[in-house]
Motif scaffolding. Sequence first.
Motif, PDB file in Angstrom:
ATOM      1  N   ASP A  23       0.955  -1.385  -0.061  1.00 61.26           N
ATOM      2  CA  ASP A  23       0.094  -0.132   0.075  1.00 61.26           C
ATOM      3  C   ASP A  23       1.045   1.303  -0.138  1.00 61.26           C
ATOM      4  N   ALA A  24       1.732   1.243   0.642  1.00 56.03           N
ATOM      5  CA  ALA A  24       3.077   2.290   0.742  1.00 56.03           C
ATOM      6  C   ALA A  24       3.448   2.725  -0.863  1.00 56.03           C
ATOM      7  N   ALA A  59      -6.742  -2.449   8.651  1.00 56.10           N
ATOM      8  CA  ALA A  59      -8.094  -2.534   8.147  1.00 56.10           C
ATOM      9  C   ALA A  59      -8.109  -4.043   7.702  1.00 56.10           C
ATOM     10  N   ARG A  60      -6.959  -4.552   7.429  1.00 58.18           N
ATOM     11  CA  ARG A  60      -6.950  -5.986   6.611  1.00 58.18           C
ATOM     12  C   ARG A  60      -6.978  -6.957   8.062  1.00 58.18           C
ATOM     13  N   ALA A  63     -10.607  -6.919   9.086  1.00 58.53           N
ATOM     14  CA  ALA A  63     -11.669  -7.588   8.358  1.00 58.53           C
ATOM     15  C   ALA A  63     -11.399  -9.045   8.634  1.00 58.53           C
ATOM     16  N   ALA A  64     -10.040  -9.557   9.042  1.00 57.20           N
ATOM     17  CA  ALA A  64      -9.724 -10.946   9.149  1.00 57.20           C
ATOM     18  C   ALA A  64     -10.249 -11.410  10.542  1.00 57.20           C
ATOM     19  N   ARG A  65     -10.439 -10.551  11.581  1.00 54.25           N
ATOM     20  CA  ARG A  65     -10.964 -10.867  12.836  1.00 54.25           C
ATOM     21  C   ARG A  65     -12.377 -10.818  12.717  1.00 54.25           C
ATOM     22  N   GLU A  66     -13.193 -10.032  11.956  1.00 53.05           N
ATOM     23  CA  GLU A  66     -14.441 -10.183  11.801  1.00 53.05           C
ATOM     24  C   GLU A  66     -14.920 -11.440  10.970  1.00 53.05           C
ATOM     25  N   GLU A 131     -13.368  -5.124  17.405  1.00 50.55           N
ATOM     26  CA  GLU A 131     -12.621  -3.708  16.893  1.00 50.55           C
ATOM     27  C   GLU A 131     -11.559  -3.252  17.855  1.00 50.55           C
ATOM     28  N   ALA A 132     -11.530  -3.907  18.998  1.00 49.53           N
ATOM     29  CA  ALA A 132     -10.735  -3.377  20.155  1.00 49.53           C
ATOM     30  C   ALA A 132      -9.160  -4.248  19.707  1.00 49.53           C
ATOM     31  N   GLY A 133      -8.970  -5.124  18.879  1.00 44.68           N
ATOM     32  CA  GLY A 133      -7.908  -6.007  18.542  1.00 44.68           C
ATOM     33  C   GLY A 133      -8.156  -7.575  18.960  1.00 44.68           C
TER      34      GLY A 133
END
Length: 264
Positions: A23-24, A59-60, A63-66, A131-133
């Motif tokens: 992305d960078a 963000a990735r 999404a993976a945790r979700e 969302e908190a990781g």
Amino acid sequence: MQVSEARRFQQLRGHLSYLKLNDAAEALNRVLDQARTERMSLTAALERLLEIEVEATEARRLAARERFACLPEPWTLSDFDFAAQPGVDEKLIRDLATLRFLDDASNVLFVGPPGVGKTMLSVALGRAAVEAGNRVYFTTAADLAARCHKAALEGRWKTCMNFFAGPKLLIIDELGYLPLPEDGASALFQVINQRYLKSSTILTTNVGIADWATAFGDATVAAAMLDRLLHRAAVAGIDGPSYRLRGHQSQAETIRAGVNARVS
């Protein structure tokens, strides 16, 4: 000089790609243009470039945790109408939403009849944890028991137990709604035991704590399970109107009002 700068630009992109900072690398040209236009310092430009990579990585990971969590609905605590459900201890729920209970591996039990918001609250807390990781996993009691039973038959019992022991927060929904298979209560106990004092479990049930022995058909297993669940736990008893019935009633009233308006 131009050839040298062009080569250096390509090398920089190559370095970023080699380090898998994709992305960078994609944003490099845009950030360099921004740095030139806004007269950014080298430090500011570099910080902006890495910020883009960090945001994309987070963000990735979110999404993976979700995906892993398998939460059935996108509910958050803001979706819950406390005014319409006076049986809920709002102060307790707000405190649970801070996720402090995860720090000391405490559990949460939502007890009440069908439709009062137990699943909604558990999912909202689960989403906050994601969302908190934190790693979160949602399952129903029936599915958990079936999965454990299949694992035992296939010789994967230890792997199955390790899976359910892994998440920081395990949500077990609908305990008591469907009868568990013959070894279901034992499997549930072993999952709870694996997680005891190590990580948190949220459990929703329509069976009052005093009735667990009768409901699950094994007083010894029920007592052992409750002993571990309640050692460090917040118990939220909910006794109020059904969310689903309230929704159906509201819909019926809307339809009735529309029909009456056309008739008049």
